[in-house]
Design a protein around this motif. Sequence first.
Motif, PDB file in Angstrom:
ATOM      1  N   VAL A  40      -3.450  28.875  -6.212  1.00  0.00           N
ATOM      2  CA  VAL A  40      -4.726  28.212  -5.966  1.00  0.00           C
ATOM      3  C   VAL A  40      -4.476  26.840  -5.349  1.00  0.00           C
ATOM      4  CG1 VAL A  40      -6.833  27.297  -7.014  1.00  0.00           C
ATOM      5  CG2 VAL A  40      -5.802  29.412  -7.904  1.00  0.00           C
ATOM      6  N   VAL A  41      -5.160  26.572  -4.242  1.00  0.00           N
ATOM      7  CA  VAL A  41      -5.058  25.272  -3.577  1.00  0.00           C
ATOM      8  C   VAL A  41      -6.437  24.640  -3.516  1.00  0.00           C
ATOM      9  CG1 VAL A  41      -4.420  24.038  -1.473  1.00  0.00           C
ATOM     10  CG2 VAL A  41      -3.140  26.092  -2.142  1.00  0.00           C
ATOM     11  N   VAL A  42      -6.545  23.394  -3.956  1.00  0.00           N
ATOM     12  CA  VAL A  42      -7.775  22.614  -3.825  1.00  0.00           C
ATOM     13  C   VAL A  42      -7.560  21.590  -2.724  1.00  0.00           C
ATOM     14  CG1 VAL A  42      -9.383  21.035  -4.946  1.00  0.00           C
ATOM     15  CG2 VAL A  42      -8.439  22.963  -6.231  1.00  0.00           C
ATOM     16  N   ASP A  43      -8.380  21.670  -1.688  1.00  0.00           N
ATOM     17  CA  ASP A  43      -8.283  20.803  -0.510  1.00  0.00           C
ATOM     18  C   ASP A  43      -9.376  19.739  -0.626  1.00  0.00           C
ATOM     19  OD1 ASP A  43      -7.867  19.698   1.973  1.00  0.00           O
ATOM     20  OD2 ASP A  43      -8.485  21.466   3.114  1.00  0.00           O
ATOM     21  N   VAL A  44      -9.022  18.579  -1.181  1.00  0.00           N
ATOM     22  CA  VAL A  44      -9.997  17.521  -1.467  1.00  0.00           C
ATOM     23  C   VAL A  44     -10.162  16.618  -0.252  1.00  0.00           C
ATOM     24  CG1 VAL A  44     -10.659  15.669  -3.044  1.00  0.00           C
ATOM     25  CG2 VAL A  44      -9.245  17.571  -3.871  1.00  0.00           C
ATOM     26  N   GLY A  45     -11.400  16.466   0.197  1.00  0.00           N
ATOM     27  CA  GLY A  45     -11.643  15.739   1.440  1.00  0.00           C
ATOM     28  C   GLY A  45     -11.196  16.569   2.616  1.00  0.00           C
ATOM     29  N   GLY A  46     -11.463  17.883   2.532  1.00  0.00           N
ATOM     30  CA  GLY A  46     -10.952  18.843   3.499  1.00  0.00           C
ATOM     31  C   GLY A  46     -11.647  18.865   4.839  1.00  0.00           C
ATOM     32  N   HIS A 101      -6.720  14.440   1.334  1.00  0.00           N
ATOM     33  CA  HIS A 101      -6.724  13.814   2.656  1.00  0.00           C
ATOM     34  C   HIS A 101      -7.629  12.575   2.649  1.00  0.00           C
ATOM     35  CE1 HIS A 101      -4.834  17.346   4.837  1.00  0.00           C
ATOM     36  NE2 HIS A 101      -4.272  16.300   5.394  1.00  0.00           N
ATOM     37  N   GLY A 102      -8.898  12.750   2.856  1.00  0.00           N
ATOM     38  CA  GLY A 102      -9.821  11.629   2.994  1.00  0.00           C
ATOM     39  C   GLY A 102      -9.916  10.662   1.830  1.00  0.00           C
ATOM     40  N   PRO A 103      -9.790  11.126   0.571  1.00  0.00           N
ATOM     41  CA  PRO A 103     -10.014  10.206  -0.548  1.00  0.00           C
ATOM     42  C   PRO A 103      -9.166   8.949  -0.512  1.00  0.00           C
ATOM     43  CG  PRO A 103      -9.931  12.461  -1.341  1.00  0.00           C
ATOM     44  CD  PRO A 103      -9.572  12.509   0.119  1.00  0.00           C
ATOM     45  N   ALA A 149      -2.105   9.151   3.148  1.00  0.00           N
ATOM     46  CA  ALA A 149      -2.597   7.778   3.227  1.00  0.00           C
ATOM     47  C   ALA A 149      -2.318   7.202   4.605  1.00  0.00           C
ATOM     48  CB  ALA A 149      -1.926   6.918   2.158  1.00  0.00           C
ATOM     49  N   ILE A 150      -3.136   6.207   4.968  1.00  0.00           N
ATOM     50  CA  ILE A 150      -2.920   5.461   6.212  1.00  0.00           C
ATOM     51  C   ILE A 150      -2.030   4.268   5.908  1.00  0.00           C
ATOM     52  CG2 ILE A 150      -4.027   4.201   8.094  1.00  0.00           C
ATOM     53  CD1 ILE A 150      -6.596   5.774   7.448  1.00  0.00           C
ATOM     54  N   ASN A 151      -1.064   4.014   6.756  1.00  0.00           N
ATOM     55  CA  ASN A 151      -0.134   2.911   6.559  1.00  0.00           C
ATOM     56  C   ASN A 151      -0.788   1.570   6.859  1.00  0.00           C
ATOM     57  OD1 ASN A 151       2.561   2.017   5.959  1.00  0.00           O
ATOM     58  ND2 ASN A 151       3.275   3.926   6.916  1.00  0.00           N
ATOM     59  N   TYR A 152      -0.434   0.575   6.073  1.00  0.00           N
ATOM     60  CA  TYR A 152      -1.029  -0.757   6.227  1.00  0.00           C
ATOM     61  C   TYR A 152      -0.726  -1.395   7.574  1.00  0.00           C
ATOM     62  CZ  TYR A 152       3.400  -3.302   5.428  1.00  0.00           C
ATOM     63  OH  TYR A 152       4.663  -3.817   5.533  1.00  0.00           O
ATOM     64  N   SER A 153       0.297  -0.903   8.250  1.00  0.00           N
ATOM     65  CA  SER A 153       0.710  -1.463   9.537  1.00  0.00           C
ATOM     66  C   SER A 153       0.125  -0.717  10.734  1.00  0.00           C
ATOM     67  CB  SER A 153       2.241  -1.412   9.639  1.00  0.00           C
ATOM     68  OG  SER A 153       2.685  -0.067   9.480  1.00  0.00           O
TER      69      SER A 153
END
Length: 272
Positions: free
Chosen positions: A49-55, A118-120, A151-155
């Motif tokens: 089972v895979v839960v794709d949060v912010g899919g 992803h998005g969270p 996550a998005i990198n701070y740079s």
Amino acid sequence: MTTKKLVSTKIEDFYNKASEEDRLSKGLGIFEFERIKVLISHYLPRTGVVVDVGGGTGKYSEWLAKAGYDVHLVEPLDKHLKLAQKRADKLKTPFRVIKGEAQHLDFKDNFADVVVMHGPLYHLQHEEARMRAILEAKRVLKPGGVVLGFAINYSASTIVGLMNGLIHGPSFLEMCKSELATGIHNAPSDLPWVMAESFYHKPGQLKAEFEAAGFQYDKLYAVEGITWLDKHYFESMLNAKKRKNLDALTKITENDDSLLALSPHMMIAARK
């Protein structure tokens, strides 16, 4: 589907104007999509089972469902939910599409083998909110289950700004200074194409948040890595020989702590 709003108006407006459906089908997004599938594959069980949060619109959920996984997509935006449902309906074994958000997942305890976030982690600016989302992922995971957080990198903005000359625009510069100092990203009013309110992580900070939630840290991966800095990146990626060279560099540097900040996105892998 209900009409309850689960995200801020700024985030909703941004995605209503932008096309998340097309983002992974052009430019850097094409290679981001391929790379993330490789990274996720490192941690997939043979079945489960895979839960794709912010899919989003369901591109990753579709891929996982076609591979035989029992997939549950969670997404707060109605625009994305409609597109995801259309995508699911075309499959022989469709994935489930659920309106919801990361801090309150509508699953029982010990439900999933893998949770993909992803998005969270992109859009929860406050640490308390991010921790609630991470703890929810932990709750719904089976013992030994894996969370994969993106996550998005701070740079990221700063590097883009330096490469394209945008850094000299006053509002762009102030945005970058905020991201570098605090991680807080807010789109300047004169740059409507910039992503809506977000949080940009430092690599060590991302690791610390998951460890604080009680996860057993495994690895941090650079998504794009350093190779997107190739001056002729797109041309090189479309050339078999040159792409082989870039892929070799990506592989050897993907877990290098000293180089992680040069990648626009990161993935953390951790176990319950």
